[in-house]
Design an enzyme around this catalytic site. Structure first.
Site: not given
Length: 306
Positions: A79, A238, A242, A265
């Site tokens: 973030h 969101h 990321d 991720h």
């Protein structure tokens, strides 16, 4: 010329670590041209510096974590890195007195506010971009992520969650990047999680600092946060946030299109590593005139040169 950027002066904040639940102090300091983003664990003696580069990302469970060869880690960088990328900050030293970046409110917005409040300084060297010249793609089952040539920076992102609240929301988004679009449309989107996972996470010493103060929490049917969502499509936004942060460990802003389906991720980092390994698929470029720059970063108010 489009110049590199750093922060005008040191700025500090405190928050809670998402996974440890402990207090964390975060300090952001200016850095000279061509420094990149460096992270430092100041709670260790001597302090340990970990460069923010793709091959130092060695843990991607629930967050993106940099881990050096001695096992020293700094977790949950994504973030903060999204905020740095979104504001076009090339050079900074990030100090933390804990193994993770504070979660703040679960979005990039507090970091954007912090960086804007202290000011952004243009420096005396040309800003470098990674220009994608050939497609690069990684896959994991039905999940995939790809970088393709494009004149600016565009994101085409889709998620697919089998949950009634998320299914009702928009799960696919295409956006052309600019600082203003990032701040307005993406930066406030919070991380989200499911009540059914919390017991497992806490048994594994994860999400000990998680709460409705720093995440969107869902049960089997609905959002539990009393104030609801910040955006109707907060979930996909969101995931885009990321990805912004995860891609920034490439070292520079990307000129290209990022397309993804159900990526997280791990796959984001695999894509960055695949790109850096495929050296004929990209080139480093700079731009003499702002009008020629394909990626729009807001000009810092009262910018000065260092």
């Amino acid at each position: 010329m489009i110049f590199q950027r750093t922060v005008k002066e040191m700025v500090k904040t405190t928050g809670v670590g998402l996974h440890s639940g402990n207090k964390v102090t975060l300090t952001i300091k200016p850095a000279p041209v061509n420094t990149g983003i460096k992270l430092v664990r100041t709670d260790l003696s001597p302090a340990v510096e970990i460069p923010a580069v793709a091959d130092q990302v060695r843990e991607t469970t629930m967050c993106t974590a940099l881990v050096n060869d001695d096992g020293v880690r700094i977790s949950t960088i994504e973030h903060l890195f999204a905020a740095l990328a979104g504001l076009g900050i090339d050079n900074a030293v990030i100090e933390v007195d804990a193994p993770e970046i504070p979660i703040m409110d679960g979005s990039a917005s507090p970091f954007v506010f912090l960086l804007q409040s202290v000011g952004i300084q243009e420096q005396s060297a040309a800003k470098k971009y990674i220009k994608i010249t050939k497609p690069i793609r990684v896959e994991d089952g039905d999940k995939w992520a790809e970088l393709k040539p494009f004149k600016g920076f565009r994101v085409d992102f889709a998620i697919d969650f089998n949950h009634p609240e998320i299914a009702r929301s928009q799960q696919h988004m295409v956006m052309d990047f600019s600082s203003s679009a990032f701040i307005k449309d993406i930066s406030r989107a919070r991380t989200f999680g499911f009540m059914r996972d919390i017991e497992y996470l806490r048994a594994n010493n994860l999400a000990l600092g998680g709460s409705m103060e720093n995440a969107v929490v869902l049960d089997e049917y609905r959002v539990l946060n009393p104030d609801g969502l910040r955006y109707e499509d907060e979930f996909v936004k969101h995931k885009i946030l990321d990805a912004f942060g995860d891609l920034y460990v490439a070292g520079h802003a990307i000129v290209g299109e990022f397309c993804a389906f159900k990526t997280g991720h791990a796959l984001n980092n695999q894509l960055v590593r695949a790109m850096l390994a495929q050296q004929d698929a990209w080139e480093i470029v700079s731009f003499e005139k702002e009008a020629d720059a394909p990626v729009s970063f807001s000009v810092p108010a009262g910018a000065v040169f260092a």
